[in-house]
Scaffold this motif. Structure first.
Motif, mmCIF file in Angstrom:
data_model
loop_
_atom_site.group_PDB
_atom_site.id
_atom_site.type_symbol
_atom_site.label_atom_id
_atom_site.label_comp_id
_atom_site.label_asym_id
_atom_site.label_seq_id
_atom_site.Cartn_x
_atom_site.Cartn_y
_atom_site.Cartn_z
ATOM 1 N N TYR A 15 0.861 -1.184 0.000
ATOM 2 C CA TYR A 15 0.000 0.000 0.000
ATOM 3 C C TYR A 15 0.896 1.233 0.000
ATOM 4 C CZ TYR A 15 -3.184 3.491 1.921
ATOM 5 O OH TYR A 15 -3.931 4.616 2.135
ATOM 6 N N GLY A 85 -5.284 1.078 14.987
ATOM 7 C CA GLY A 85 -5.835 1.701 13.788
ATOM 8 C C GLY A 85 -6.763 0.713 13.104
ATOM 9 N N SER A 86 -7.702 1.233 12.303
ATOM 10 C CA SER A 86 -8.603 0.282 11.647
ATOM 11 C C SER A 86 -7.873 -0.497 10.568
ATOM 12 C CB SER A 86 -9.864 0.964 11.126
ATOM 13 O OG SER A 86 -9.572 2.036 10.313
ATOM 14 N N ASP A 87 -6.712 -0.014 10.118
ATOM 15 C CA ASP A 87 -5.931 -0.819 9.166
ATOM 16 C C ASP A 87 -5.542 -2.166 9.768
ATOM 17 O OD1 ASP A 87 -6.016 0.892 7.007
ATOM 18 O OD2 ASP A 87 -4.150 1.915 7.510
ATOM 19 N N LEU A 90 -8.626 -4.255 10.032
ATOM 20 C CA LEU A 90 -8.924 -4.793 8.693
ATOM 21 C C LEU A 90 -8.006 -5.973 8.369
ATOM 22 C CD1 LEU A 90 -9.399 -1.460 6.702
ATOM 23 C CD2 LEU A 90 -11.090 -3.297 6.863
ATOM 24 N N TYR A 111 -11.045 1.691 -1.226
ATOM 25 C CA TYR A 111 -9.855 1.878 -0.387
ATOM 26 C C TYR A 111 -8.753 0.911 -0.840
ATOM 27 C CZ TYR A 111 -7.167 2.302 3.969
ATOM 28 O OH TYR A 111 -6.194 2.518 4.909
ATOM 29 N N PRO A 151 -16.453 0.290 1.977
ATOM 30 C CA PRO A 151 -16.351 1.439 2.873
ATOM 31 C C PRO A 151 -17.602 2.293 2.686
ATOM 32 C CG PRO A 151 -14.630 1.456 1.165
ATOM 33 C CD PRO A 151 -15.701 0.506 0.739
ATOM 34 N N ALA A 155 -14.255 5.379 -0.206
ATOM 35 C CA ALA A 155 -13.024 6.145 -0.339
ATOM 36 C C ALA A 155 -12.374 5.721 -1.660
ATOM 37 C CB ALA A 155 -12.093 5.832 0.821
ATOM 38 N N ASP A 181 -16.843 -0.704 6.334
ATOM 39 C CA ASP A 181 -15.721 0.082 6.856
ATOM 40 C C ASP A 181 -16.200 1.527 6.987
ATOM 41 O OD1 ASP A 181 -13.418 1.570 7.172
ATOM 42 O OD2 ASP A 181 -12.319 0.606 5.531
ATOM 43 N N ALA A 183 -14.900 4.276 8.321
ATOM 44 C CA ALA A 183 -13.853 5.223 8.745
ATOM 45 C C ALA A 183 -14.379 6.667 8.721
ATOM 46 C CB ALA A 183 -12.628 5.076 7.841
ATOM 47 N N TYR A 184 -15.274 6.968 7.760
ATOM 48 C CA TYR A 184 -15.695 8.365 7.553
ATOM 49 C C TYR A 184 -17.164 8.603 7.868
ATOM 50 C CZ TYR A 184 -11.254 8.288 5.116
ATOM 51 O OH TYR A 184 -9.925 8.138 4.828
ATOM 52 N N THR A 207 -12.890 3.936 13.236
ATOM 53 C CA THR A 207 -11.556 4.383 13.635
ATOM 54 C C THR A 207 -11.653 5.634 14.506
ATOM 55 O OG1 THR A 207 -9.442 5.199 12.823
ATOM 56 C CG2 THR A 207 -11.344 5.709 11.472
ATOM 57 N N SER A 209 -9.256 7.768 14.087
ATOM 58 C CA SER A 209 -8.324 8.632 13.346
ATOM 59 C C SER A 209 -8.979 9.852 12.711
ATOM 60 C CB SER A 209 -7.657 7.833 12.212
ATOM 61 O OG SER A 209 -6.900 6.785 12.725
ATOM 62 N N LYS A 210 -10.274 9.775 12.430
ATOM 63 C CA LYS A 210 -10.912 10.832 11.626
ATOM 64 C C LYS A 210 -11.798 11.718 12.495
ATOM 65 C CE LYS A 210 -9.015 8.483 8.285
ATOM 66 N NZ LYS A 210 -7.811 8.911 7.589
ATOM 67 N N ARG A 218 -3.368 5.683 16.783
ATOM 68 C CA ARG A 218 -3.583 4.396 16.131
ATOM 69 C C ARG A 218 -4.568 3.520 16.894
ATOM 70 N NH1 ARG A 218 -3.865 5.148 12.413
ATOM 71 N NH2 ARG A 218 -3.435 3.144 11.456
HETATM 72 N N1 PMP Z 1 -10.563 2.620 6.016
HETATM 73 C C1 PMP Z 1 -10.581 3.608 5.120
HETATM 74 C C2 PMP Z 1 -11.647 3.616 4.079
HETATM 75 C C3 PMP Z 1 -9.605 4.617 5.157
HETATM 76 O O1 PMP Z 1 -9.583 5.585 4.233
HETATM 77 C C4 PMP Z 1 -8.627 4.588 6.177
HETATM 78 C C5 PMP Z 1 -7.600 5.698 6.294
HETATM 79 N N2 PMP Z 1 -6.581 5.684 5.383
HETATM 80 C C6 PMP Z 1 -8.641 3.528 7.063
HETATM 81 C C7 PMP Z 1 -9.638 2.569 6.973
HETATM 82 C C8 PMP Z 1 -7.573 3.331 8.101
HETATM 83 O O2 PMP Z 1 -7.536 4.286 9.085
HETATM 84 P P1 PMP Z 1 -6.761 4.038 10.443
HETATM 85 O O3 PMP Z 1 -5.828 2.883 10.265
HETATM 86 O O4 PMP Z 1 -6.060 5.313 10.706
HETATM 87 O O5 PMP Z 1 -7.819 3.733 11.458
#
Ligand code: PMP
Length: 353
Positions: A15, A85-87, A90, A111, A151, A155, A181, A183-184, A207, A209-210, A218
């Motif tokens: 990635y 982090g959600s990464d 995932l 994504y 997502p 995204a 997913d 995230a947003y 997440t 993060s947003k 994280r």
């Molecule tokens: N899912 C989507 C759709 C994202 O755009 C992102 C951010 N790049 C993430 C998950 C991961 O975010 P994070 O690991 O910061 O929680």
């Protein structure tokens, strides 16, 4: 290098993360961070926890945090999984739940971690193209599959799928794991969390993060039926039994509890997004309808690559993706109103040249 190894290496396509430059004064609108900072209460909680207790291992079950998340969403702690982090959440999901004999479906465009994890974990996939307006056509998902991941909002388009569409997918695929997913989702989307009690095949991933502005901490989490969560716990325990460090657990718990800060910041971002959309449309940009903290835009006559470079020369960083179908688009994160104003001023200068 032997042929066997070089084949494996060439198949693993990492990635490519957004740039994180350390240049002061840059207007950084490229990785969908939240400009307002995390809850001050969460920062204070981390400060209070920064002492010699750091010599101790953290709670491997992240109990307090999982209980706080469960309370926030009307679930039980057994329905909550947390990770770096959600990464990472995932990654565990791909390993534990999406690796069936039947293929995984996801939209194309989406994504870009999904293809990366699919390759890494050997998951067979079918990419389902979006329609000519970058929307999902749900009838295209009407085929045998082991799992679906979407997502919502998508995204990098920012386009949301209504809850009725997600429910239709869940009902049509009772034997498949459906991962949403989110995230947003807090910037105007419709969360699938209320469907968890009725659909044991639904896993929702969010997440901090947003909307909670904690990308640096994280922390991400998954919500769903306890059997799905148990699958993630088993992968996690086999990989690293400490999901989150001590400070992350403390900070995330306080952030989840600070509903007032969350609400204020996400509302400010939604309002700034609406203003920025109007300004960019007036400059001849096509703006896809966004329910996220970013917008996806293309100019009527100027190439995306040139606009990105010209913005960079003016210290404004935005994101562009190389895939041919979207390479003319710019993905712009919603910053403060002052940052959005600097972006618009730079674009006016570029377009006037
Ligand atoms: N899912 C989507 C759709 C994202 O755009 C992102 C951010 N790049 C993430 C998950 C991961 O975010 P994070 O690991 O910061 O929680």
């Amino acid at each position: 290098m032997s042929r066997y190894w070089s084949d494996i290496v060439s198949k693993l396509r990492p990635y490519i993360a957004g740039e994180q430059p350390r240049i002061p004064g840059l207007v950084k609108l490229n990785t969908n961070e939240n400009p307002y900072g995390p809850s001050p209460k969460a920062i204070e909680a981390i400060r209070q926890a920064t002492d010699d207790r750091l010599r101790l291992y953290p709670d491997p079950a992240a109990t307090e945090l999982r209980e706080a998340i469960a309370a926030r969403f009307g679930l039980t702690a057994e329905q909550v999984f947390v990770g770096n982090g959600s990464d990472e959440v995932l990654a565990h999901t791909f390993q534990a739940l999406l690796n069936h004999d039947l293929p995984l479906l996801y939209p194309d465009v989406t994504y870009s971690f999904y293809p990366t994890y699919s390759l890494l974990y050997g998951v067979e996939t079918i990419e389902i193209p979006l329609d000519d307006q970058f929307r999902m056509r749900l009838s295209d998902y009407d085929r045998p599959c082991g799992a679906i991941i979407i997502p919502n909002p998508n995204a990098p388009t920012g386009i949301g799928l209504p809850l009725a569409g997600i429910e239709a997918l869940l009902a049509a695929h009772p034997d498949a794991v459906v991962v949403i997913d989110e995230a947003y989702v807090d910037f105007g989307g419709e969360s699938a969390v209320p469907l968890i009690s009725r659909y044991p095949n639904l896993l929702v991933i969010q997440t901090l993060s947003k909307s909670r502005s904690f990308a640096g901490l994280r922390v991400g989490f998954a919500l769903g039926h306890r059997d799905l969560i148990e699958a993630l716990v088993r992968v996690k325990d086999s990989f690293n039994s400490y999901p989150l460090d001590r400070l992350a657990q403390v900070g995330a718990t306080a952030a989840i509890k600070d509903e007032a800060w969350f609400e204020t910041c996400r509302r400010k971002i939604i309002t700034s997004r609406e203003n920025l959309v109007r300004e960019l449309e007036a400059l001849d940009f096509e703006v896809l309808p966004s329910q996220a903290n970013f917008i996806f835009v293309r100019h009527a006559s100027r190439p995306g690559v040139a606009l990105q470079a010209a913005l960079r020369e003016r210290d404004v960083l935005i994101r562009r993706f190389a895939e041919p179908r979207i390479s003319e688009f710019l993905r712009i994160s919603i910053g403060t109103d002052a940052e959005c104003a600097r972006l618009v001023a730079a674009l006016k200068e570029i377009l006037a040249a």
